[in-house]
Design a protein around this motif. Structure first.
Motif, PDB file in Angstrom:
ATOM      1  N   GLU A 245       1.148   3.610  -3.344  1.00 31.86           N
ATOM      2  CA  GLU A 245       0.602   4.967  -3.231  1.00 31.86           C
ATOM      3  C   GLU A 245       1.673   6.028  -3.484  1.00 31.86           C
TER       4      GLU A 245
ATOM      5  N   ALA B  77       0.828  -1.205   0.000  1.00 33.28           N
ATOM      6  CA  ALA B  77       0.000   0.000   0.000  1.00 33.28           C
ATOM      7  C   ALA B  77       0.866   1.260   0.000  1.00 33.28           C
TER       8      ALA B  77
ATOM      9  N   ARG C 237      -6.161  -0.796  -0.499  1.00 29.70           N
ATOM     10  CA  ARG C 237      -5.394   0.427  -0.770  1.00 29.70           C
ATOM     11  C   ARG C 237      -4.309   0.153  -1.806  1.00 29.70           C
TER      12      ARG C 237
ATOM     13  N   GLU D  21      -5.149   4.391  11.116  1.00 33.50           N
ATOM     14  CA  GLU D  21      -5.475   3.937   9.762  1.00 33.50           C
ATOM     15  C   GLU D  21      -6.445   2.755   9.778  1.00 33.50           C
TER      16      GLU D  21
ATOM     17  N   LYS E  51     -14.179   4.508   8.306  1.00 32.68           N
ATOM     18  CA  LYS E  51     -13.515   4.602   7.003  1.00 32.68           C
ATOM     19  C   LYS E  51     -14.119   3.639   5.967  1.00 32.68           C
TER      20      LYS E  51
ATOM     21  N   THR F 191      -8.157  -3.971   4.793  1.00 31.62           N
ATOM     22  CA  THR F 191      -7.390  -2.777   5.154  1.00 31.62           C
ATOM     23  C   THR F 191      -6.386  -2.390   4.064  1.00 31.62           C
ATOM     24  N   TYR F 192      -5.195  -2.984   4.097  1.00 37.66           N
ATOM     25  CA  TYR F 192      -4.133  -2.478   3.236  1.00 37.66           C
ATOM     26  C   TYR F 192      -4.144  -3.036   1.807  1.00 37.66           C
TER      27      TYR F 192
END
Lengths: 522, 166
Positions: free
Chosen positions: A26, A22, A215, A128, A185, A211-212
């Protein structure tokens, strides 16, 4: 043999690998994640422990050389999300004294960092991911930002067992969990049906599928399932990693060139890969000039204690990891002859069947006796787990076995014996857990066998290249563009569940790599 | 047509079987009553498994224990739903199951008065079952552990590539 290129190749799509993917994707890096197991989405998970068995390894992997075991199959996982897909999401922090055992107590090893170095990363991960807890109630909690989510509710079992702790003179707090107590989120709140260990299909529990990994893929990272990495490739001088070799599900062998290689394939597999990547320049295995690859394998000696109550505890509700916890037996020197800390988790959601189910808590019962017990226990059974610290021992190790798997890799031969300190803590935990259960009002109390929770060590971090495999970021001392991630980096075990610390270390290392890219990839 | 949750879950446990040459999604109990084909276990091992299962949990035979185990031994180990996945038992799991079933059968004939396949329906009323299990009903754990240990050399001898831990 096909060959292509990525800036970053990450081996393993679990907790640590997903964080690296992630962060680096990003940042615009071309990221490829190679996962040995199947692709998986949240919708592939079922609230059934029997279906949850598919989250475990089935291929031959490990040969155990000792009577003690690290319970590889129970602790490990395969497929997108890795072991974190079936983890219980109990996320306490390491304490400050866990990082300096040798210098403070003359025991074990020191980390190359202190708690203060990791604290901002714990804080950042919890923001996060979303962690529920009550920081004020955790009087033992090291410094850190308050939890972003309110604590888990306390159902009947939690209330009853909390009274037992109180009667035994021990304070408890709501267990800190990476499970959402309210929407966060874009993910939904937990419905408290207690199927965490089978893999949470709603996304309320912080497994990488929720979660990750989303992303990472949203930022362009490419995930490839069914890619079993067999070796890390190095240049002629052995100074740089130049990529990896892997075998796909059809048996075809490939090479993927990369500027940076991150091994995040679980502690045991990382060691196996490094040892199988030996070359003329690295005859004892890659990144193994210290001889420490595979050494200091550790786990948490743990025990489950049960109590049968004459009440409906609503024990099917809540979380697999429990509702309350206590660090009241944390003081490392609190018990003569048994150095280290203990953690108690209590009021786990319990289901009728499978290895952690009600039936197996009394394995000696069968036929009508088992039926009668089940009828009582399905409402009246309470459970708590004690997690004990283990001390790192160099002789506890992973080495290549003489037998090989289908891809030609030697199996991981594991030598592991719980440290004397760990055994001492375990025996103390059994006695104290039974005392707590009785104080809570249980009519019958018993405990299970010693189990090994979490696998750590094997690629420990350290300041001294002669005595460790990596620096504090997981960058190997011998090969500058080769990183290792995950619990294998831990020099000491603490007495807390490892996944939160794996996340914090991975985030710290991934940001370090992102920000220092030019210098670190040379 | 509406279904309650239990009906839905019962159907959700369906597995693919072959009955009279045709494929069908059935629960293990239905597979047994409809005579679905067995793909790994032979009739003798089915009898041993059903008898052993019946001792552990009344109703195991009717629930289709043999058809469930057999179906999961026949699929790719990565798709298997057997509890062996939680332990360090090397696939293919058929080696382990057939070895242990043979060992249980052999053990029952070595100084014990009954084959597990010939045990009566209510083992808790049966002295032979107590003897077969070891020193008494309350010590089944020890008996099972002994059976497992006894099974190991047999499994190893029969399937040299097999590894497992007790």
């Amino acid at each position: 043999m096909a060959r292509d290129h990525a800036q970053v190749v990450i081996v393993g799509a679990g907790a640590a690998g997903s964080v690296f993917a992630a962060v680096l994707a990003e940042a615009g890096r071309d990221v490829r994640v190679l996962e040995s197991g199947p692709p998986r989405r949240l919708s592939d998970l079922y609230s059934s422990q029997i279906w949850g068995r598919r989250l475990k390894w089935a291929e031959p992997h490990v040969a155990e050389a000792t009577r003690d075991s690290v319970w590889f199959n129970l602790n490990a996982g395969r497929g997108y999300g890795g072991a974190a897909t079936h983890h219980f999401a109990v996320w306490p922090r390491y304490h400050a004294d866990d990082f300096k055992l040798h210098s403070s107590f003359g025991k074990g090893l020191d980390w190359p960092i202190e708690y203060a170095d990791l604290q901002p990363w714990y804080d950042r991960v919890q923001e996060e991911v979303g962690i529920a807890g009550d920081a004020e109630a955790e009087v033992w909690r090291p410094p850190g930002a308050p939890y972003p989510l309110p604590p888990v509710p306390r159902f009947v079992q939690g209330q009853v067992l909390a009274r037992g702790f109180e009667a035994a003179g021990l304070r408890v707090a709501p267990i800190p969990v990476a499970v959402l107590t309210r929407p966060y989120k874009g993910r939904p709140a937990c419905i408290w049906d207690g199927w965490c260990e089978a893999g949470c299909p709603t996304g309320a529990l912080a497994n990488p599928l929720a979660t990750y990994l989303p992303r990472a893929t949203a930022a362009g990272a490419k995930l490839q399932a069914g890619c079993h990495v067999t070796r890390v490739l190095t240049d002629a001088k052995g100074q740089r990693a130049i990529g990896v070799e892997y075998v796909d599900t059809a048996g075809a062998r490939h090479e993927l060139a990369a500027d940076v290689v991150v091994l995040a394939a679980f502690g045991v597999e990382n060691v196996r890969l490094l040892l199988n990547s030996a070359t003329t320049a690295h005859a004892a295995g890659l990144a193994n000039s210290s001889g420490m690859v595979g050494r200091y394998l550790t786990s948490h000696p743990s025990v489950m204690t049960f109590g049968l109550f004459d009440a409906d505890l609503q024990n099917h509700m809540g979380l697999s990891g429990g509702q309350i916890f206590s660090h009241e037996h944390w003081t490392k020197t609190g018990r003569p002859g048994a150095f280290g800390s203990r953690q108690y988790e209590a009021a786990m959601a319990i289901k009728p069947n499978d290895l952690l189910g009600i039936a197996m808590t009394r394995a000696e019962l069968f036929h009508r006796d088992l039926e009668r017990f089940m009828q009582r226990a399905v409402r009246g059974l309470g459970q708590m787990t004690a997690v004990c610290e283990d001390q790192p021992i160099a002789a506890n190790r992973i080495e290549p076995d003489s037998r090989r798997d289908a891809h030609g890799l030697p199996l991981a031969r594991i030598h592991y014996t719980t440290s004397p300190d760990g055994m001492g803590l375990w025996h103390a935990a059994v006695a104290d857990s039974e005392r707590i259960m009785k104080a809570a009002g249980a009519m019958e109390v018993w405990h299970g066998p010693k189990v090994a929770q979490h696998i750590m060590g094997g690629t420990i971090m350290g300041s001294d290249p002669a005595a460790s495999v990596t620096d504090s970021y997981g960058r190997t001392h011998d090969v500058g563009n080769l990183f290792v991630a995950g619990g294998g980096l831990f020099p000491t075990t603490s007495a807390v569940n490892s996944t939160y610390t794996i996340h914090a270390l991975a985030l710290r290392a991934a940001v370090h790599l992102r920000d220092g890219w030019a210098g670190l990839t040379r | 047509m509406t279904q309650d949750r239990r009906q839905f879950l019962a159907r959700a446990g369906s597995l693919l079987y072959t009955v009279a040459g045709a494929s069908a999604w059935l629960t293990p109990a239905e597979a047994r009553t409809q005579g679905a084909d067995l793909r790994v276990l032979d009739p003798a091992r089915v009898r041993t498994l059903e008898a052993f299962g019946e001792i552990l949990v009344p109703g195991a035979t009717a629930a289709g224990i043999a058809h469930f185990v057999d179906s999961q031994l026949a699929v790719d180990p990565n798709d298997s739903l057997l509890v062996t996945r939680l332990f360090n038992i090397e696939p293919p799991y058929g080696r382990f199951y057939t070895g242990v079933l043979d060992a249980l059968e052999a053990l029952s004939r070595l100084g014990r008065p009954a084959s597990p396949a010939r045990l009566p329906r209510d083992p808790q009323r049966c002295r032979r079952c107590r003897l077969w299990h070891g020193r008494g009903l309350s010590q089944t754990r020890r008996a099972l552990h002994g059976a497992h240990r006894a099974a190991q050399p047999l499994v190893m001898r029969r399937w040299p590539g097999t590894t497992h831990r007790s």
